[in-house]
Design a protein around this motif. Structure first.
Motif, PDB file in Angstrom:
ATOM      1  N   GLN A  65      -4.444   7.046  -2.923  1.00 27.00           N
ATOM      2  CA  GLN A  65      -5.882   6.952  -2.669  1.00 27.00           C
ATOM      3  C   GLN A  65      -6.061   6.235  -1.331  1.00 27.00           C
ATOM      4  O   GLN A  65      -5.838   5.034  -1.216  1.00 27.00           O
ATOM      5  CB  GLN A  65      -6.575   6.199  -3.797  1.00 27.00           C
ATOM      6  CG  GLN A  65      -8.083   6.310  -3.778  1.00 27.00           C
ATOM      7  CD  GLN A  65      -8.717   5.634  -4.980  1.00 27.00           C
ATOM      8  OE1 GLN A  65      -8.486   4.456  -5.238  1.00 27.00           O
ATOM      9  NE2 GLN A  65      -9.529   6.380  -5.719  1.00 27.00           N
ATOM     10  N   ASP A  66      -6.444   6.992  -0.313  1.00 27.44           N
ATOM     11  CA  ASP A  66      -6.449   6.499   1.063  1.00 27.44           C
ATOM     12  C   ASP A  66      -7.865   6.199   1.545  1.00 27.44           C
ATOM     13  O   ASP A  66      -8.823   6.857   1.136  1.00 27.44           O
ATOM     14  CB  ASP A  66      -5.836   7.550   2.005  1.00 27.44           C
ATOM     15  CG  ASP A  66      -4.504   8.095   1.529  1.00 27.44           C
ATOM     16  OD1 ASP A  66      -3.849   7.434   0.695  1.00 27.44           O
ATOM     17  OD2 ASP A  66      -4.123   9.192   1.989  1.00 27.44           O
ATOM     18  N   ALA A  67      -7.985   5.236   2.445  1.00 23.43           N
ATOM     19  CA  ALA A  67      -9.230   4.981   3.162  1.00 23.43           C
ATOM     20  C   ALA A  67      -9.140   5.629   4.535  1.00 23.43           C
ATOM     21  O   ALA A  67      -8.132   5.491   5.230  1.00 23.43           O
ATOM     22  CB  ALA A  67      -9.470   3.481   3.309  1.00 23.43           C
ATOM     23  N   LEU A  87       0.778  -1.229   0.000  1.00 26.73           N
ATOM     24  CA  LEU A  87       0.000   0.000   0.000  1.00 26.73           C
ATOM     25  C   LEU A  87       0.809   1.278   0.000  1.00 26.73           C
ATOM     26  O   LEU A  87       0.470   2.234  -0.669  1.00 26.73           O
ATOM     27  CB  LEU A  87      -0.915   0.014   1.231  1.00 26.73           C
ATOM     28  CG  LEU A  87      -1.907  -1.145   1.281  1.00 26.73           C
ATOM     29  CD1 LEU A  87      -2.800  -1.001   2.477  1.00 26.73           C
ATOM     30  CD2 LEU A  87      -2.714  -1.186   0.004  1.00 26.73           C
ATOM     31  N   THR A 143     -11.869   2.088  -1.857  1.00 20.75           N
ATOM     32  CA  THR A 143     -11.228   1.551  -0.664  1.00 20.75           C
ATOM     33  C   THR A 143     -11.957   2.119   0.540  1.00 20.75           C
ATOM     34  O   THR A 143     -12.358   3.291   0.552  1.00 20.75           O
ATOM     35  CB  THR A 143      -9.721   1.873  -0.610  1.00 20.75           C
ATOM     36  OG1 THR A 143      -9.145   1.268   0.564  1.00 20.75           O
ATOM     37  CG2 THR A 143      -9.458   3.359  -0.580  1.00 20.75           C
ATOM     38  N   SER A 176     -10.090  -3.037  -0.396  1.00 22.66           N
ATOM     39  CA  SER A 176      -9.728  -2.336  -1.614  1.00 22.66           C
ATOM     40  C   SER A 176     -10.355  -3.103  -2.767  1.00 22.66           C
ATOM     41  O   SER A 176     -10.138  -4.310  -2.896  1.00 22.66           O
ATOM     42  CB  SER A 176      -8.208  -2.267  -1.786  1.00 22.66           C
ATOM     43  OG  SER A 176      -7.863  -1.571  -2.979  1.00 22.66           O
ATOM     44  N   ASP A 177     -11.177  -2.414  -3.574  1.00 20.48           N
ATOM     45  CA  ASP A 177     -11.961  -3.103  -4.616  1.00 20.48           C
ATOM     46  C   ASP A 177     -12.773  -4.246  -4.028  1.00 20.48           C
ATOM     47  O   ASP A 177     -12.939  -5.298  -4.655  1.00 20.48           O
ATOM     48  CB  ASP A 177     -11.038  -3.620  -5.727  1.00 20.48           C
ATOM     49  CG  ASP A 177     -10.892  -2.617  -6.869  1.00 20.48           C
ATOM     50  OD1 ASP A 177     -11.720  -1.679  -6.952  1.00 20.48           O
ATOM     51  OD2 ASP A 177      -9.962  -2.776  -7.675  1.00 20.48           O
ATOM     52  N   ALA A 184      -4.271   2.767  -0.076  1.00 20.55           N
ATOM     53  CA  ALA A 184      -5.007   1.508  -0.087  1.00 20.55           C
ATOM     54  C   ALA A 184      -5.861   1.326  -1.340  1.00 20.55           C
ATOM     55  O   ALA A 184      -6.233   0.200  -1.676  1.00 20.55           O
ATOM     56  CB  ALA A 184      -5.898   1.408   1.151  1.00 20.55           C
ATOM     57  N   GLY A 185      -6.198   2.413  -2.023  1.00 23.06           N
ATOM     58  CA  GLY A 185      -7.111   2.336  -3.145  1.00 23.06           C
ATOM     59  C   GLY A 185      -6.482   1.821  -4.419  1.00 23.06           C
ATOM     60  O   GLY A 185      -5.252   1.807  -4.574  1.00 23.06           O
ATOM     61  N   PRO A 186      -7.319   1.411  -5.371  1.00 15.91           N
ATOM     62  CA  PRO A 186      -6.803   0.852  -6.624  1.00 15.91           C
ATOM     63  C   PRO A 186      -6.238   1.890  -7.584  1.00 15.91           C
ATOM     64  O   PRO A 186      -5.430   1.547  -8.448  1.00 15.91           O
ATOM     65  CB  PRO A 186      -8.040   0.179  -7.236  1.00 15.91           C
ATOM     66  CG  PRO A 186      -9.205   0.915  -6.655  1.00 15.91           C
ATOM     67  CD  PRO A 186      -8.790   1.300  -5.268  1.00 15.91           C
ATOM     68  N   VAL A 237      -7.419  -6.282   2.696  1.00 12.80           N
ATOM     69  CA  VAL A 237      -6.037  -5.861   2.455  1.00 12.80           C
ATOM     70  C   VAL A 237      -5.178  -6.274   3.657  1.00 12.80           C
ATOM     71  O   VAL A 237      -5.227  -5.631   4.705  1.00 12.80           O
ATOM     72  CB  VAL A 237      -5.943  -4.337   2.245  1.00 12.80           C
ATOM     73  CG1 VAL A 237      -4.508  -3.942   1.907  1.00 12.80           C
ATOM     74  CG2 VAL A 237      -6.890  -3.887   1.145  1.00 12.80           C
TER      75      VAL A 237
END
Length: 261
Positions: free
Chosen positions: A249-251, A4, A147, A170-171, A236-238, A175
Motif C-alpha cells: 500500500q503505497d503513498a 516500509l 498513507t 501512515s495512519d 508505507a500504508g498500514p 514515517v
C-alpha cells in the motif's frame, strides 16, 4: 513502526530499477484560470520511460478536498483505454468541477493491482493538487488517506531549480527512514486521445532516483527541470494483505514545477 519496503518489493526494485509503477492523476493544467469541468486521466503506468501500462480496476474512491470539504466524484468516472509506447490498458477519466478560487486536492484510492510476476498486490494512494485564482487555501493539510504525503511547499507552482519537501504519514503518524522513489513525467499524455507523448527525458543511469525521509518523516528533493514530478513511498500504508496475498500500500504525490519566465 514497521519498515516500509518488503523483501519481495526490494528484490523487484533491484531486478528492474528503472521501471517504476506510478499511479497517475493527470491534467496538463495545474493552475486553471477559469471555472469549468476539468477532465482528469487516471492511469497506472511507467511514465518516465513511457513503459508498460497496467490495467486499472474500478477505483474504490475518487474525491477532492476544497476548503476542508471532501467531495466524492466517483460518479463521474468513465472507463477509457490508455495507450503507451508498448501497449494499451484499462484506465479511467474523472471530472473535477472547478468553481471557486482556492486549492483542489484530488485523491484516488485505486483497486489493488495484482502483479502476477511477483504474486503481490499494489495499491497506490495518490494525490495531486490544483489551484484556481492563485489563492492558497488548504494545500498543506492531509486528506485522511491511510498513507499520504503532506506537502511543505505549494505543490502546484514549484520553481524548477528549487527544492520540494513533504512529510510522509501512515495512519496519521510520520514515517522516518522511508525510501522515496522519484519519477519524472517525461511522456505527458494527450487528453484527447488518451495516449502518451514522446518521452522528453531518459531514465537516469544507476537506476531509480530515491531520497530518504528524516526522523520526522520529511524528505527534500532538488527539482531540476519543469514538468510533473511524482514521489512514491512503497509499502508505507498500514494494510499489508489483500485477498490472501501480500499488499504493498503505497503513498504517491504529484507536483507541478515551472521555469521562471
Amino acid at each position: 513502526m514497521k519498515r516500509l519496503l518488503s523483501a519481495t518489493l526490494a528484490a523487484l526494485a533491484l531486478a528492474n530499477p528503472a521501471a517504476a509503477h506510478f499511479q497517475l492523476i493527470y491534467n496538463p493544467e495545474a493552475n486553471p484560470t477559469s471555472p469549468g469541468e476539468m477532465p482528469l486521466l487516471l492511469t497506472f503506468w511507467h511514465p518516465h520511460e513511457n513503459g508498460h501500462a497496467m490495467d486499472m480496476g474500478t477505483p474504490q474512491e475518487v474525491f477532492y478536498v476544497f476548503r476542508g470539504e471532501r467531495v466524492d466524484i466517483s460518479d463521474s468516472l468513465t472507463p477509457v483505454t490508455f495507450t503507451g509506447a508498448h501497449n494499451s490498458a484499462a484506465a479511467f477519466q474523472a471530472t473535477l468541477p472547478v468553481r471557486r478560487n482556492g486549492d483542489y486536492t484530488v485523491a484516488l484510492v485505486p483497486e489493488p493491482y495484482f502483479e502476477e510476476a511477483e504474486g503481490i498486490y499494489i495499491q497506490q494512494l495518490t494525490t495531486v493538487y490544483l489551484n484556481k485564482g492563485g489563492i492558497p487555501t488548504d494545500w498543506s493539510e492531509p486528506v485522511g488517506l491511510p498513507t499520504e504525503f503532506v506537502p511543505l511547499n505549494r505543490p502546484y507552482n514549484v520553481i524548477a531549480g528549487s527544492t520540494f519537501s513533504a512529510q510522509l504519514l501512515s495512519d496519521g503518524e510520520p514515517v522516518p527512514g522511508a525510501e522515496i522513489e522519484i519519477e519524472y513525467l517525461a511522456a505527458e499524455p494527450d487528453m484527447e486521445t488518451f495516449s502518451a507523448g514522446e518521452a522528453t527525458a531518459q531514465p537516469m543511469p544507476g537506476g531509480a532516483i530515491v531520497a530518504l525521509t528524516d526522523a520526522n518523516g520529511v524528505f527534500t528533493f532538488g527539482v531540476p527541470r519543469a514538468g510533473f514530478w511524482g514521489f512514491a513511498a512503497l509499502g508505507a500504508g498500514p494494510e499489508t494483505e489483500h485477498e490472501g496475498a501480500e499488499l504493498s500500500q503505497d503513498a504517491v504525490i504529484w507536483i507541478r514545477a515551472y521555469d521562471m519566465e
